[in-house]
Design an enzyme around this catalytic site. Structure first.
Site, PDB file in Angstrom:
ATOM      1  N   HIS A  34       0.893  -1.223   0.044  1.00 44.83           N
ATOM      2  CA  HIS A  34      -0.026   0.128   0.079  1.00 44.83           C
ATOM      3  C   HIS A  34       0.863   1.209  -0.092  1.00 44.83           C
ATOM      4  O   HIS A  34       0.661   2.279  -0.699  1.00 44.83           O
ATOM      5  CB  HIS A  34      -0.917   0.024   1.186  1.00 44.83           C
ATOM      6  CG  HIS A  34      -1.757   1.334   1.334  1.00 44.83           C
ATOM      7  ND1 HIS A  34      -3.057   1.116   0.893  1.00 44.83           N
ATOM      8  CD2 HIS A  34      -1.329   2.439   1.927  1.00 44.83           C
ATOM      9  CE1 HIS A  34      -3.716   2.535   1.125  1.00 44.83           C
ATOM     10  NE2 HIS A  34      -2.562   3.301   1.687  1.00 44.83           N
ATOM     11  N   GLU A  35       1.744   1.077   0.908  1.00 45.39           N
ATOM     12  CA  GLU A  35       2.613   2.450   0.923  1.00 45.39           C
ATOM     13  C   GLU A  35       3.272   2.525  -0.135  1.00 45.39           C
ATOM     14  O   GLU A  35       3.889   3.793  -0.580  1.00 45.39           O
ATOM     15  CB  GLU A  35       3.334   2.607   2.460  1.00 45.39           C
ATOM     16  CG  GLU A  35       2.839   2.527   3.679  1.00 45.39           C
ATOM     17  CD  GLU A  35       1.656   3.700   3.730  1.00 45.39           C
ATOM     18  OE1 GLU A  35       2.055   4.706   3.336  1.00 45.39           O
ATOM     19  OE2 GLU A  35       0.817   3.439   4.370  1.00 45.39           O
ATOM     20  N   HIS A  38       2.018   4.733  -2.748  1.00 42.14           N
ATOM     21  CA  HIS A  38       2.174   6.015  -2.778  1.00 42.14           C
ATOM     22  C   HIS A  38       3.596   6.637  -3.237  1.00 42.14           C
ATOM     23  O   HIS A  38       3.830   7.545  -3.711  1.00 42.14           O
ATOM     24  CB  HIS A  38       1.948   6.404  -1.430  1.00 42.14           C
ATOM     25  CG  HIS A  38       0.514   6.380  -0.833  1.00 42.14           C
ATOM     26  ND1 HIS A  38      -0.681   6.529  -1.430  1.00 42.14           N
ATOM     27  CD2 HIS A  38      -0.141   5.790   0.476  1.00 42.14           C
ATOM     28  CE1 HIS A  38      -1.444   6.235  -0.861  1.00 42.14           C
ATOM     29  NE2 HIS A  38      -1.453   5.692   0.174  1.00 42.14           N
TER      30      HIS A  38
END
Length: 361
Positions: A34-35, A38
């Site tokens: 997920h990170e 980004h």
């Protein structure tokens, strides 16, 4: 008090220590993906990234590489990417707040998108490595004296809708039938090429510890795995998981489920531990893969909800900015996200306490 309960619960499952570590690693991979979404898109658009962290709390390990600090933190309950100008004004030309809105939108949406992509990959692996047939929504046969057959279902019927919900895969079939409290459904089936409506069709039910349980008195058609139906079912089963998450959230909001039915990181890791134990002792890796797919897609979908402090809340402000053609003042947006974060942290504490109490019991 929480620390004492955590110690007791950990001692109670000390024999599963290595499985707990493995479960935390699995959970950490989901968070990292997920990170990384980004992080990668921010780097792609030349946005300055100050820190990339897995975990929360004090840093166990950190390394400065270029302009970015990479950190592994103590508590495996999340992670973050800290970008210049993300939550404050910055005059740096590479700051997040100085980027065009479409770039900021992609950066924020990339985390949840990566979780959903990971979910697709896990479902594909699950289907591709299974030695079982791939389920369909078509009835193959009935058990003896099947109530559903007596009330109107036929061999060869293909389920199209259950209580107004369209079916994407056999996963929908089990989930939607399980949501009934009385075993009565409004069905739409495809029979001999035509749509047939079966209203108020009754299935046999029985009580287990006060809970109504539906008797599944039919067997569905299975297909031999091929490249094409694995590809098709990768998307249809993932769509079913997304809908499962959506309907579960709806049931939570409407009171069908209570806070005690929620699980946070502690409860999630415990579920992964149980699935890991089953996989290593009985060779049932399919259940573990399904749980991993459920968790990562759940995280992706939940993060896209238009709620303060979540990625979806930030995206909502960007959509408003696109419509107004000017951003909302950062201080006002900051107040909203700060309030949302505070409520989210309170919910996290309540759910974590509930998870620990379940482990103790």
């Amino acid at each position: 008090m929480i620390c004492i309960l955590a110690a007791i619960s950990f001692a109670a499952i000390w024999g599963k220590a290595w499985k707990i570590i493995l479960a935390i690693l699995f959970f950490g991979v989901i968070v990292m993906i997920h990170e990384f979404g980004h992080f990668a898109t921010a780097k792609l658009f030349k946005v300055k990234v100050n820190e990339f962290a897995i975990g929360m709390g004090p840093a166990l390990f950190k390394k400065q590489k270029g302009e970015t600090l990479y950190a592994l933190r103590l508590f495996p309950i999340g992670g973050f990417v800290s970008m210049e100008g993300e939550d404050e004004e910055s005059e740096d030309e590479r700051a997040f707040n100085r980027q065009k809105v479409w770039k900021r939108f992609i950066i924020v949406a990339a985390g949840a998108t990566m979780n959903i992509i990971l979910g697709l990959i896990i479902v594909a692996v699950m289907l591709g490595t299974s030695h079982e047939l791939i389920g369909t929504n078509t009835i193959h046969s009935f058990s003896e004296n099947a109530v559903s057959e007596q009330n109107g279902l036929r061999v060869g019927d293909k389920f199209v809708k259950i209580d107004g919900h369209r079916l994407y895969s056999d996963m929908d079939l089990m989930f939607l039938l399980s949501r009934s409290e009385d075993g009565v459904y409004d069905l739409v089936v495809e029979r001999d090429g035509k749509k047939v409506e079966l209203d108020d069709l009754q299935f046999e039910t029985h009580k287990v510890e006060g809970v109504t349980v539906i008797t599944y008195d039919f067997v569905i058609v299975g297909e031999n795995p091929t490249f094409l139906n694995i590809l098709k079912n990768t998307f249809t089963q993932s769509a079913s998981i997304v809908r499962l998450v959506r309907l579960s959230l709806f049931d939570l909001v409407t009171g069908r489920y209570g806070l005690s039915d929620l699980s946070g990181p502690v409860g999630t890791i415990n579920v992964i531990v149980d699935a890991t134990e089953e996989a290593t002792t009985e060779g049932d890796w399919q259940t573990l893969l399904l749980i991993m797919a459920l968790i990562t897609i759940n995280i992706g979908v939940f993060n896209l909800l238009p709620l303060p402090a979540l990625d979806g809340g930030r995206l909502l402000f960007m959509v408003i900015e696109m419509i107004r053609r000017k951003p909302i003042k950062p201080k006002y947006e900051g107040f909203v996200h700060a309030a949302g974060l505070a409520l989210l942290l309170i919910l996290m504490v309540v759910v974590t306490f509930s998870d620990i109490m379940k482990l103790v019991k």
